[in-house]
Design an enzyme around this catalytic site. Structure first.
Site, PDB file in Angstrom:
ATOM      1  N   TYR A 117      -2.229  -1.411  10.832  1.00 21.10           N
ATOM      2  CA  TYR A 117      -2.445  -1.957   9.485  1.00 21.10           C
ATOM      3  C   TYR A 117      -1.276  -1.582   8.578  1.00 21.10           C
ATOM      4  O   TYR A 117      -0.700  -2.435   7.894  1.00 21.10           O
ATOM      5  CB  TYR A 117      -3.767  -1.429   8.897  1.00 21.10           C
ATOM      6  CG  TYR A 117      -3.845  -1.600   7.401  1.00 21.10           C
ATOM      7  CD1 TYR A 117      -4.061  -2.850   6.833  1.00 21.10           C
ATOM      8  CD2 TYR A 117      -3.659  -0.510   6.531  1.00 21.10           C
ATOM      9  CE1 TYR A 117      -4.099  -3.018   5.464  1.00 21.10           C
ATOM     10  CE2 TYR A 117      -3.696  -0.673   5.158  1.00 21.10           C
ATOM     11  CZ  TYR A 117      -3.912  -1.924   4.625  1.00 21.10           C
ATOM     12  OH  TYR A 117      -3.934  -2.089   3.258  1.00 21.10           O
ATOM     13  N   LYS A 137       1.914  -3.916   6.541  1.00 20.72           N
ATOM     14  CA  LYS A 137       2.348  -3.863   5.130  1.00 20.72           C
ATOM     15  C   LYS A 137       3.849  -3.592   5.056  1.00 20.72           C
ATOM     16  O   LYS A 137       4.592  -4.231   4.307  1.00 20.72           O
ATOM     17  CB  LYS A 137       1.580  -2.774   4.377  1.00 20.72           C
ATOM     18  CG  LYS A 137       0.096  -3.047   4.224  1.00 20.72           C
ATOM     19  CD  LYS A 137      -0.151  -4.288   3.367  1.00 20.72           C
ATOM     20  CE  LYS A 137      -1.591  -4.687   3.332  1.00 20.72           C
ATOM     21  NZ  LYS A 137      -1.809  -6.023   2.787  1.00 20.72           N
ATOM     22  N   SER A 151       0.838  -1.204   0.000  1.00 22.59           N
ATOM     23  CA  SER A 151       0.000   0.000   0.000  1.00 22.59           C
ATOM     24  C   SER A 151       0.869   1.248   0.000  1.00 22.59           C
ATOM     25  O   SER A 151       1.983   1.247   0.546  1.00 22.59           O
ATOM     26  CB  SER A 151      -0.859  -0.013   1.264  1.00 22.59           C
ATOM     27  OG  SER A 151      -1.467   1.229   1.469  1.00 22.59           O
TER      28      SER A 151
HETATM   29  P1  NAD Z   1     -10.858  -7.444   1.142  1.00 25.64           P
HETATM   30  O1  NAD Z   1     -11.067  -7.417   2.619  1.00 25.64           O
HETATM   31  O2  NAD Z   1     -12.037  -7.230   0.274  1.00 25.64           O
HETATM   32  O3  NAD Z   1     -10.156  -8.826   0.718  1.00 25.64           O
HETATM   33  C1  NAD Z   1      -9.251  -9.495   1.568  1.00 25.64           C
HETATM   34  C2  NAD Z   1      -9.713 -10.939   1.662  1.00 25.64           C
HETATM   35  O4  NAD Z   1      -8.825 -11.666   2.499  1.00 25.64           O
HETATM   36  C3  NAD Z   1     -11.121 -11.094   2.256  1.00 25.64           C
HETATM   37  O5  NAD Z   1     -11.912 -11.840   1.347  1.00 25.64           O
HETATM   38  C4  NAD Z   1     -10.894 -11.842   3.564  1.00 25.64           C
HETATM   39  O6  NAD Z   1     -11.969 -12.703   3.861  1.00 25.64           O
HETATM   40  C5  NAD Z   1      -9.599 -12.573   3.286  1.00 25.64           C
HETATM   41  N1  NAD Z   1      -8.792 -12.897   4.483  1.00 25.64           N
HETATM   42  C6  NAD Z   1      -8.393 -12.077   5.477  1.00 25.64           C
HETATM   43  N2  NAD Z   1      -7.636 -12.746   6.364  1.00 25.64           N
HETATM   44  C7  NAD Z   1      -7.536 -14.025   5.914  1.00 25.64           C
HETATM   45  C8  NAD Z   1      -6.898 -15.198   6.409  1.00 25.64           C
HETATM   46  N3  NAD Z   1      -6.198 -15.197   7.543  1.00 25.64           N
HETATM   47  N4  NAD Z   1      -7.008 -16.327   5.680  1.00 25.64           N
HETATM   48  C9  NAD Z   1      -7.723 -16.370   4.532  1.00 25.64           C
HETATM   49  N5  NAD Z   1      -8.352 -15.292   4.025  1.00 25.64           N
HETATM   50  C10 NAD Z   1      -8.262 -14.137   4.717  1.00 25.64           C
HETATM   51  O7  NAD Z   1      -9.717  -6.390   0.817  1.00 25.64           O
HETATM   52  P2  NAD Z   1      -9.252  -5.799  -0.599  1.00 25.64           P
HETATM   53  O8  NAD Z   1      -9.681  -4.398  -0.652  1.00 25.64           O
HETATM   54  O9  NAD Z   1      -9.607  -6.719  -1.686  1.00 25.64           O
HETATM   55  O10 NAD Z   1      -7.685  -5.805  -0.375  1.00 25.64           O
HETATM   56  C11 NAD Z   1      -6.858  -6.873  -0.798  1.00 25.64           C
HETATM   57  C12 NAD Z   1      -5.448  -6.638  -0.280  1.00 25.64           C
HETATM   58  O11 NAD Z   1      -4.984  -5.381  -0.766  1.00 25.64           O
HETATM   59  C13 NAD Z   1      -5.341  -6.564   1.240  1.00 25.64           C
HETATM   60  O12 NAD Z   1      -4.132  -7.169   1.630  1.00 25.64           O
HETATM   61  C14 NAD Z   1      -5.304  -5.084   1.510  1.00 25.64           C
HETATM   62  O13 NAD Z   1      -4.648  -4.781   2.712  1.00 25.64           O
HETATM   63  C15 NAD Z   1      -4.530  -4.586   0.297  1.00 25.64           C
HETATM   64  N6  NAD Z   1      -4.802  -3.174   0.001  1.00 25.64           N
HETATM   65  C16 NAD Z   1      -6.102  -2.765  -0.149  1.00 25.64           C
HETATM   66  C17 NAD Z   1      -6.371  -1.431  -0.393  1.00 25.64           C
HETATM   67  C18 NAD Z   1      -7.804  -0.968  -0.540  1.00 25.64           C
HETATM   68  O14 NAD Z   1      -8.056   0.218  -0.397  1.00 25.64           O
HETATM   69  N7  NAD Z   1      -8.768  -1.810  -0.816  1.00 25.64           N
HETATM   70  C19 NAD Z   1      -5.314  -0.514  -0.506  1.00 25.64           C
HETATM   71  C20 NAD Z   1      -4.004  -0.970  -0.375  1.00 25.64           C
HETATM   72  C21 NAD Z   1      -3.753  -2.310  -0.117  1.00 25.64           C
HETATM   73  C1  UD1 Z   2      -7.021   4.905   3.532  1.00 21.30           C
HETATM   74  C2  UD1 Z   2      -6.069   4.469   4.606  1.00 21.30           C
HETATM   75  C3  UD1 Z   2      -4.826   3.870   3.968  1.00 21.30           C
HETATM   76  C4  UD1 Z   2      -5.216   2.731   3.037  1.00 21.30           C
HETATM   77  C5  UD1 Z   2      -6.191   3.295   2.008  1.00 21.30           C
HETATM   78  C6  UD1 Z   2      -6.666   2.225   1.085  1.00 21.30           C
HETATM   79  C7  UD1 Z   2      -6.533   5.987   6.498  1.00 21.30           C
HETATM   80  C8  UD1 Z   2      -5.986   7.065   7.368  1.00 21.30           C
HETATM   81  N1  UD1 Z   2      -5.735   5.591   5.484  1.00 21.30           N
HETATM   82  O1  UD1 Z   2      -6.390   5.881   2.738  1.00 21.30           O
HETATM   83  O2  UD1 Z   2      -3.976   3.362   4.982  1.00 21.30           O
HETATM   84  O3  UD1 Z   2      -4.089   2.184   2.397  1.00 21.30           O
HETATM   85  O4  UD1 Z   2      -7.330   3.832   2.685  1.00 21.30           O
HETATM   86  O5  UD1 Z   2      -7.532   2.771   0.143  1.00 21.30           O
HETATM   87  O6  UD1 Z   2      -7.616   5.494   6.707  1.00 21.30           O
HETATM   88  N2  UD1 Z   2     -12.648  11.240   3.181  1.00 21.30           N
HETATM   89  C9  UD1 Z   2     -13.682  12.104   3.514  1.00 21.30           C
HETATM   90  N3  UD1 Z   2     -14.834  11.570   4.014  1.00 21.30           N
HETATM   91  C10 UD1 Z   2     -15.022  10.231   4.208  1.00 21.30           C
HETATM   92  C11 UD1 Z   2     -13.962   9.349   3.855  1.00 21.30           C
HETATM   93  C12 UD1 Z   2     -12.786   9.886   3.351  1.00 21.30           C
HETATM   94  O7  UD1 Z   2     -13.560  13.311   3.348  1.00 21.30           O
HETATM   95  O8  UD1 Z   2     -16.089   9.823   4.685  1.00 21.30           O
HETATM   96  C13 UD1 Z   2     -11.401  11.798   2.599  1.00 21.30           C
HETATM   97  C14 UD1 Z   2     -10.154  11.499   3.405  1.00 21.30           C
HETATM   98  O9  UD1 Z   2      -9.941  12.503   4.365  1.00 21.30           O
HETATM   99  C15 UD1 Z   2      -9.093  11.492   2.284  1.00 21.30           C
HETATM  100  C16 UD1 Z   2      -9.847  10.968   1.075  1.00 21.30           C
HETATM  101  O10 UD1 Z   2     -11.230  11.181   1.345  1.00 21.30           O
HETATM  102  O11 UD1 Z   2      -8.672  12.807   2.015  1.00 21.30           O
HETATM  103  C17 UD1 Z   2      -9.624   9.485   0.812  1.00 21.30           C
HETATM  104  O12 UD1 Z   2      -9.899   8.772   2.012  1.00 21.30           O
HETATM  105  P1  UD1 Z   2      -9.957   7.168   2.060  1.00 21.30           P
HETATM  106  O13 UD1 Z   2     -10.821   6.683   0.964  1.00 21.30           O
HETATM  107  O14 UD1 Z   2     -10.301   6.770   3.465  1.00 21.30           O
HETATM  108  O15 UD1 Z   2      -8.478   6.730   1.703  1.00 21.30           O
HETATM  109  P2  UD1 Z   2      -7.083   7.209   2.379  1.00 21.30           P
HETATM  110  O16 UD1 Z   2      -7.309   7.953   3.621  1.00 21.30           O
HETATM  111  O17 UD1 Z   2      -6.273   7.841   1.320  1.00 21.30           O
END
Ligand code: NAD
Ligand code: UD1
Length: 340
Positions: A150, A154, A125
């Site tokens: 969290y 990572k 991330s």
């Molecule tokens: P998500 O929660 O939709 O998917 C993660 C999946 O992992 C879920 O289906 C959950 O059931 C499964 N899981 C969790 N722990 C587990 C375990 N111990 N064993 C087996 N399955 C398990 O999340 P996502 O948004 O699809 O994210 C996928 C990956 O990307 C995650 O590692 C997340 O941290 C990373 N990531 C997500 C974002 C985002 O904003 N969505 C941003 C940066 C990184």
């Molecule tokens: C968040 C996480 C980051 C993670 C990422 C994944 C935090 C502090 N950071 O990032 O660790 O990797 O999600 O996508 O949670 N906002 C509003 N109103 C809302 C929600 C968000 O104004 O109800 C604003 C936030 O202040 C920010 C932007 O929207 O400026 C994006 O927010 P968000 O979608 O939560 O993502 P990040 O904060 O960038």
């Protein structure tokens, strides 16, 4: 290639399965369904046009059952999405986050190496950059202080995987640092399905638009950005999914360690997103300005040049596609996936 997709029932994993099959790969999903719904996998199979996606409801930390899966299937690589991802919850439950994310990955890597599968793509991330030292963020930007457990999982897991590769160069480790994944598959059949009140901006906007929440709170309008609201690099989940297929090609070329930003290179403010949503979809999104959210930074967007140069990947979709597809998913599925 035959790919183990951990967390494949989740938001990004489900979209990635479609891109994998489209590129001629096959996949086996391992997910404990702690944050996902098996209906997502059914719909993925429908979109791909196959009967079902091979699926094991298994927790990664269950060493024995994971071993059995590796005895049953031969994998060329693993795309490792499984993990807990709610920032606020990780502050409340740090032990659970470290235990699930770190222990889960350690068990996975142990079973992988025992079975001679030493290729992994890890979901990292932009959070590992902390408050970034430079904008746009390149991969040379130093990692920073994370503001929550969290983020630390990572950052630590990146280190763990790099150390494992350095000790055993047969490994290929690709760390994909996602910026802000949003949007949904164009069919509207799969998308983001947060539990409870969404923490992230895009699902909050769509839930306000569909009438599930009264108004969006905009967290701060006094940041040093063009309109005072936070600026982020929103990446369409279908583009993000495609980056994993490109990363498999890097693995096939035996890349060793590869670290890539996965973003568009464009920063949009909270109000840019709200206004684009209203303009493209013709739906109102009431909002009011609220205090800043603890831990937020002003601006975060990447320089995606390295992924373009080395993976031949770049984002195809823009902000209008993102708000259109997010809304298409939400209005077709106002309550997310049906309960099973
Ligand atoms: P998500 O929660 O939709 O998917 C993660 C999946 O992992 C879920 O289906 C959950 O059931 C499964 N899981 C969790 N722990 C587990 C375990 N111990 N064993 C087996 N399955 C398990 O999340 P996502 O948004 O699809 O994210 C996928 C990956 O990307 C995650 O590692 C997340 O941290 C990373 N990531 C997500 C974002 C985002 O904003 N969505 C941003 C940066 C990184
Ligand atoms: C968040 C996480 C980051 C993670 C990422 C994944 C935090 C502090 N950071 O990032 O660790 O990797 O999600 O996508 O949670 N906002 C509003 N109103 C809302 C929600 C968000 O104004 O109800 C604003 C936030 O202040 C920010 C932007 O929207 O400026 C994006 O927010 P968000 O979608 O939560 O993502 P990040 O904060 O960038």
């Amino acid at each position: 290639m035959n790919i183990l997709v951990t967390g494949g029932a989740g938001f990004i994993g489900s979209h990635t399965l479609i891109e994998l099959y489209a590129a001629g790969h096959t996949a086996v999903v391992v997910d404990n369904l702690s944050n996902s719904n098996p209906v997502a996998l059914k719909r993925v199979a429908e979109i791909i046009g196959i009967e079902s996606i091979p699926f094991h409801k298994v927790d990664l930390r269950d060493h024995e059952r994971l071993e059995r899966i590796f005895e049953e299937h031969r994998f060329n690589a693993c795309i490792h999405f499984a993990g807990l991802k709610a920032v606020g919850e990780s502050v409340e439950k740090p032990w659970e986050y470290y235990e699930n994310n770190i222990n889960g990955t350690l068990v996975l890597v142990d079973v992988m190496r025992k079975h001679g599968c030493k290729n992994i793509i890890f979901s990292s991330s932009a959070t590992v950059y902390g408050d970034p030292a430079e904008i746009p963020i390149t991969e040379n930007c130093p990692k920073g202080q994370c503001t929550n457990p969290y983020g630390w999982t990572k950052s630590m897991l990146e280190q763990v995987l790099m150390d494992i590769q350095r000790a055993d160069p047969e490994w290929n480790v690709v760390l994909l640092r996602y910026f802000n994944p949003v949007g949904a598959h164009q069919s509207g059949r799969i998308g983001e399905n947060p539990n409870g009140i969404p923490n992230n901006l895009m699902p909050y906007i769509t839930q306000v638009a569909v009438g599930k929440r009264k108004e969006l709170g905009v967290f701060g309008n006094d940041y040093p950005t063009p309109d005072g609201t936070g600026v982020r690099d929103y990446i369409h989940v279908v583009d993000l999914a495609a980056a994993h297929v490109c990363a498999l090609q890097a693995i096939a070329r035996r890349c060793g360690i590869g670290i890539y930003n996965v973003g568009t290179g464009h920063g949009y403010s909270v109000l840019d997103m709200v206004n684009a949503f209203i303009r493209v979809n013709g739906v109102d999104v009431p909002y009011s300005i609220k205090p800043r959210r603890a831990g937020d930074i002003a601006t975060c967007y990447c320089d995606p040049a390295k992924a373009k140069a080395e993976l031949d990947w770049e984002a195809q979709y823009g902000i209008d596609d993102i708000v259109r597809d997010s809304w298409n998913w939400q209005r077709q599925n106002p309550d997310g996936y049906p309960a099973v």
